[in-house]
Design a protein around this motif. Structure first.
Motif, PDB file in Angstrom:
ATOM      1  N   GLU A  14       3.781  36.692 -12.664  1.00  0.00           N
ATOM      2  CA  GLU A  14       4.651  36.675 -14.084  1.00  0.00           C
ATOM      3  C   GLU A  14       6.058  36.123 -13.871  1.00  0.00           C
ATOM      4  N   PRO A  15       6.573  35.459 -15.039  1.00  0.00           N
ATOM      5  CA  PRO A  15       7.989  34.750 -14.569  1.00  0.00           C
ATOM      6  C   PRO A  15       9.093  35.801 -14.940  1.00  0.00           C
ATOM      7  N   ARG A  16      10.042  35.694 -14.203  1.00  0.00           N
ATOM      8  CA  ARG A  16      11.144  36.658 -14.186  1.00  0.00           C
ATOM      9  C   ARG A  16      12.297  36.143 -14.036  1.00  0.00           C
ATOM     10  N   ASP A  17      13.453  36.406 -14.866  1.00  0.00           N
ATOM     11  CA  ASP A  17      14.682  35.997 -14.497  1.00  0.00           C
ATOM     12  C   ASP A  17      15.727  36.852 -13.775  1.00  0.00           C
ATOM     13  N   ILE A  18      16.315  36.686 -12.570  1.00  0.00           N
ATOM     14  CA  ILE A  18      16.820  37.298 -11.695  1.00  0.00           C
ATOM     15  C   ILE A  18      18.185  36.929 -11.531  1.00  0.00           C
ATOM     16  N   ASP A  19      19.465  37.886 -11.568  1.00  0.00           N
ATOM     17  CA  ASP A  19      20.765  37.582 -11.043  1.00  0.00           C
ATOM     18  C   ASP A  19      20.929  38.391  -9.718  1.00  0.00           C
ATOM     19  N   SER A  20      21.563  37.544  -8.998  1.00  0.00           N
ATOM     20  CA  SER A  20      21.893  37.880  -7.417  1.00  0.00           C
ATOM     21  C   SER A  20      23.676  37.738  -7.441  1.00  0.00           C
ATOM     22  N   GLN A  21      24.306  38.976  -7.032  1.00  0.00           N
ATOM     23  CA  GLN A  21      25.385  38.818  -6.765  1.00  0.00           C
ATOM     24  C   GLN A  21      25.925  39.734  -5.628  1.00  0.00           C
TER      25      GLN A  21
ATOM     26  N   ASP B 230      16.523  40.379 -16.377  1.00  0.00           N
ATOM     27  CA  ASP B 230      17.355  40.102 -17.442  1.00  0.00           C
ATOM     28  C   ASP B 230      17.522  41.045 -18.394  1.00  0.00           C
ATOM     29  N   ASN B 231      16.901  42.299 -17.899  1.00  0.00           N
ATOM     30  CA  ASN B 231      17.240  43.667 -18.724  1.00  0.00           C
ATOM     31  C   ASN B 231      18.321  44.619 -18.077  1.00  0.00           C
ATOM     32  N   GLY B 232      18.906  43.984 -17.100  1.00  0.00           N
ATOM     33  CA  GLY B 232      19.941  44.728 -16.462  1.00  0.00           C
ATOM     34  C   GLY B 232      19.236  45.742 -15.470  1.00  0.00           C
ATOM     35  N   GLU B 233      18.186  45.777 -15.004  1.00  0.00           N
ATOM     36  CA  GLU B 233      17.467  46.793 -14.223  1.00  0.00           C
ATOM     37  C   GLU B 233      17.428  46.189 -12.994  1.00  0.00           C
ATOM     38  N   ASP B 234      17.578  47.045 -11.799  1.00  0.00           N
ATOM     39  CA  ASP B 234      17.434  46.911 -10.315  1.00  0.00           C
ATOM     40  C   ASP B 234      15.890  45.893 -10.113  1.00  0.00           C
ATOM     41  N   ILE B 235      15.862  45.186  -9.333  1.00  0.00           N
ATOM     42  CA  ILE B 235      14.684  44.412  -9.013  1.00  0.00           C
ATOM     43  C   ILE B 235      14.740  44.254  -7.383  1.00  0.00           C
ATOM     44  N   ARG B 236      13.665  43.951  -6.992  1.00  0.00           N
ATOM     45  CA  ARG B 236      13.293  43.732  -5.570  1.00  0.00           C
ATOM     46  C   ARG B 236      13.961  44.859  -4.609  1.00  0.00           C
ATOM     47  N   PRO B 237      13.571  46.216  -4.803  1.00  0.00           N
ATOM     48  CA  PRO B 237      14.138  47.225  -4.218  1.00  0.00           C
ATOM     49  C   PRO B 237      13.879  47.098  -2.707  1.00  0.00           C
ATOM     50  N   TYR B 238      12.870  46.298  -2.235  1.00  0.00           N
ATOM     51  CA  TYR B 238      12.684  46.306  -0.675  1.00  0.00           C
ATOM     52  C   TYR B 238      13.542  45.391   0.044  1.00  0.00           C
ATOM     53  N   VAL B 239      14.426  44.843  -0.734  1.00  0.00           N
ATOM     54  CA  VAL B 239      15.777  44.065  -0.054  1.00  0.00           C
ATOM     55  C   VAL B 239      16.619  45.057   0.038  1.00  0.00           C
ATOM     56  N   PRO B 240      17.055  45.116   1.436  1.00  0.00           N
ATOM     57  CA  PRO B 240      18.495  46.007   1.435  1.00  0.00           C
ATOM     58  C   PRO B 240      19.555  45.801   0.774  1.00  0.00           C
ATOM     59  N   SER B 241      20.202  46.604   0.207  1.00  0.00           N
ATOM     60  CA  SER B 241      21.386  45.910  -0.578  1.00  0.00           C
ATOM     61  C   SER B 241      22.701  45.823   0.144  1.00  0.00           C
ATOM     62  N   LYS B 242      22.461  46.668   1.465  1.00  0.00           N
ATOM     63  CA  LYS B 242      23.729  46.659   2.495  1.00  0.00           C
ATOM     64  C   LYS B 242      23.063  46.453   3.839  1.00  0.00           C
TER      65      LYS B 242
END
Length: 706
Positions: free
Chosen positions: A565-572, A600-612
């Motif tokens: 499925e196509p997804r829009d993802i923001d990373s910062q 694109d809904n502001g929900e966290d995505i890809r939780p398998y990637v460590p944020s820190k």
């Protein structure tokens, strides 16, 4: 998400001022060598003496810009892993090396298929000596040895200067060893506690008055902490340089890398019992019967012709041919077992083969020119790539889908006969052509201010089928790249960069139609501070990326075809890195990465990637005993979960130690102790299955050099 087939397609997988760098296309087949104004006129007279690198070697690099810049001058975060680091910490394969690299995560979902991520996105851009290698499948197959590399450079973010089809993760450049003028011979013998033995050999020197050569070989054979798992790796690399004239250099090279693994995992262990409680198996537990195997063979042939047109201008023509063969017989275990007796699981046996051939060409000119009383650099080029990928899967409709008993972890399931194959739904046949024109320049506006500007025009044509769906696609795009550096002081640089993101995808939706191209942009601003005469660099970076129409794996249809499925993802986020020789004898490579990913809904995505993520390593040569060098690696990551929320891995810390002692100027001993605290952890939560990382283990080696 549950991976259910060996041919599963991988899921990819503050406004900032646009500033930045120039271009090159994907695949980038150019080894950019823009000429310094003081470069000698004769290519043939250039020295090829071996260099001893400190951590994060700070020499010239073209990985991020295709221009002749130092890492300090490059307007992106660049991490360089030198040969010294590979030797100190026994980083003998690419997964080990990238697992050591700050800001990079290694998603080891199976024993012989691995994904790499940076800044929240899969890394799909790879180079050899600055020459782009298309990464069609999105994952690494087999074990890739590091014996042939002098260093490995990792450029964070979308390296638009050198990678036309990019995502905002990173580009990895493998810099191969080159011949030396002086005779050099080295060998190393290593042994580990799992009955593993490794032998490395390296010889280099002059072949005649106008030619030089180098030969590198390696062989490793080892059992594993995993039940029934064994690995064998064979590597051979040869390269010859010939001075055709005083201005013309011809280079011929070939590498062969074969990895053969037995008892390999397809998928991994169940993470939940049927009653919802988490599983907790022994670290050595595997779902693989002993008849499973995965054999991967990679051949790379390259020819480079470099001709000095004038004192400041070079012409380069590069041809690269890459072939890869992967053959396997695998067994997938799925379901939720009973907590009382481990029954309730099912199996799926499949044989899978993959062949890929790449023909890559690149022509470019590079050099310097005077304008406004200042020196500037420019690169203009054309590259072309033709790629053929063929895949096939085979099953046994009678014995290939067994119901498993309580002894599934013992590997007792018999090998089925792999005879069923439907070319219409169990195969892939894809032809991909990529063509690009590119231009990039570094303009020195003042003594302190430099602008990097470029553009790339890329055209792609793709035809074929992929497991029952059409893989036909076309795309044509001009992608700009901008960059700026400002030297605040001789040891302090401010920088910014901006690149658009554009990558064609072969994945299909639930209507079996290609998703089309993923597009977006990537921005980074930061500061770089050098120490000890630029032998160490501190980088502080803020980054932001937007990626639209990015295919995310969601499951399989009734025919077993992978659906996206196509997804829009923001990373910062931000990164802090320090690498190099801070003081004499003390080398450090350390980094802290913070990344936030949202859809694109502001929900966290890809939780398998460590944020820190924290990675720190150091080595210190003891002044009172110069023959002794002590080292260590510390890795920490915070909590992660599967995308479905099925399982969680708590934050954990890993510690490795290393000791090196020189018995004489030519003979040395080393001991490497990994996972000193014997931490138990899951390798990856990329899927809804996982297996455990290696427990505490030791490796010892003896090295001799002449």
């Amino acid at each position: 998400m549950k991976k259910t087939s060996t041919h599963s397609r991988p899921p990819y997988s503050l406004p900032l001022t646009a500033m930045a760098i120039a271009i090159a296309s994907y695949p980038t087949l150019a080894l950019a060598q823009s000429v310094d104004s003081d470069k000698k006129a004769s290519v043939a007279s250039a020295s090829h003496m071996e260099t001893v690198y400190v951590y994060g070697e700070q020499g010239k690099t073209d990985t991020a810009t295709k221009l002749n810049l130092t890492l300090f001058e490059t307007p992106q975060t660049v991490t360089a892993i030198s040969r010294a680091q590979m030797d100190d910490f026994a980083l003998n394969n690419i997964s080990d090396l990238l697992n050591y690299t700050p800001g990079v995560t290694v998603e080891e979902v199976e024993t012989d298929r691995t994904y790499y991520t940076a800044r929240g996105f899969d890394i799909v851009n790879f180079q050899y000596d600055g020459v782009g290698v298309p990464f069609v499948s999105g994952l690494n197959l087999g074990q890739q040895d590091t014996a042939i590399y002098e260093k490995v450079e990792v450029v964070k973010g979308a390296a638009g200067l050198i990678t036309g089809l990019a995502n905002p993760s990173a580009t990895i450049n493998y810099v191969r060893k080159r011949p030396t003028d002086e005779l050099q011979i080295g060998t190393r013998v290593s042994a580990n506690e799992w009955n593993g033995v490794r032998l490395d050999g390296d010889i280099s020197g002059a072949l005649s008055a106008n030619s030089r050569g180098r030969l590198v070989v390696a062989r490793e054979d080892s059992e594993s902490y995993l039940d029934r798992h064994e690995d064998q790796t064979d590597l051979m690399y040869g390269i010859v340089e010939v001075d055709l004239t005083e201005r013309t250099l011809l280079t011929l090279g070939h590498s062969y890398n074969k990895s053969a693994s037995d008892g390999v995992m397809w998928g991994a262990l169940p993470l939940r019992y049927a009653d919802g409680t988490p599983t907790d198996y022994d670290v050595s537990t595997s779902n693989a019967p002993d008849w499973t195997f995965a054999d991967s063979t990679q051949n790379q042939t390259f020819v480079e012709l470099e001709h000095q047109l004038t004192g400041q201008w070079l012409f380069n023509a590069i041809y690269t041919r890459n072939t890869g063969d992967f053959n396997s017989e695998l067994f997938y275990v799925y379901g939720a077992p009973s907590r009382e007796d481990e029954t309730g699981l099912n199996g799926w046996a499949s044989a899978y083969s993959r062949e890929e051939t790449q023909e890559n060409y690149d022509l470019f000119v590079s050099g310097g020119f005077q304008l406004g009383g200042r020196e500037h650099q420019v690169v203009v080029g054309y590259n072309h790539s033709d790629i053929q990928v063929d895949e096939a899967s085979f099953t046994d409709p009678v014995g290939g889908f067994p119901v498993l008993g309580s002894d599934w972890a013992q590997g007792n399931t018999p090998r089925p006969d792999f005879v069923a194959h439907n070319p219409a739904t169990d195969a892939s046949d894809i032809e991909l052509s990529q063509k690009a024109l590119y231009v990039s320049a570094r303009l020195n506006a003042t003594d302190n201010l430099s602008l990097l500007l470029g553009a790339r025009r890329t055209k792609l044509d793709q035809k074929g089928i992929s497991y029952g769906g059409s893989a036909d696609a076309e795309a044509e795009k001009t992608v700009p790249y901008y960059g700026v550096t400002y030297e605040i002081a001789s040891d302090l640089m401010a920088y910014g960069s901006y690149s658009e993101v554009f990558k064609q995808q072969t994945w299909v939706n639930d209507q079996l139609r290609p998703l089309g191209a993923a597009e977006g942009d990537n921005t980074e601003i930061g500061l770089k501070k050098s120490f000890n005469n630029e032998r160490a660099i501190l980088t502080l970076a803020l980054f932001q990326a937007q990626h639209s129409n990015l295919g995310e794996f969601v499951g399989r249809n009734s025919q077993g075809i992978a659906i996206y499925e196509p997804r829009d993802i923001d990373s910062q986020g931000y990164e802090v890195e320090l690498s190099g020789e801070l003081i004499e004898g003390l080398n450090i490579s350390a980094g802290f990465t913070r990344v936030d990913l949202e859809d694109d809904n502001g929900e966290d995505i890809r939780p398998y990637v460590p944020s820190k993520l924290v990675k720190m390593s150091a080595s210190y040569r003891v002044p009172a005993l110069p023959a002794l060098k002590l080292g260590g690696v510390l890795k920490w990551q915070d909590d992660i979960t599967t995308s479905s929320g099925l399982a969680e891995q708590q934050a954990y810390t890993l510690l490795d130690l290393a000791l090196h002692y020189e018995l004489s100027p030519t003979l040395s001993l080393a001991v490497n102790l990994a996972n000193v605290t014997d931490e138990k952890y899951l390798n990856s939560l990329y899927w809804d299955q996982a297996f455990y990382g290696a427990p505490r283990n030791v490796q010892a080696s003896v090295a001799w050099r002449f």
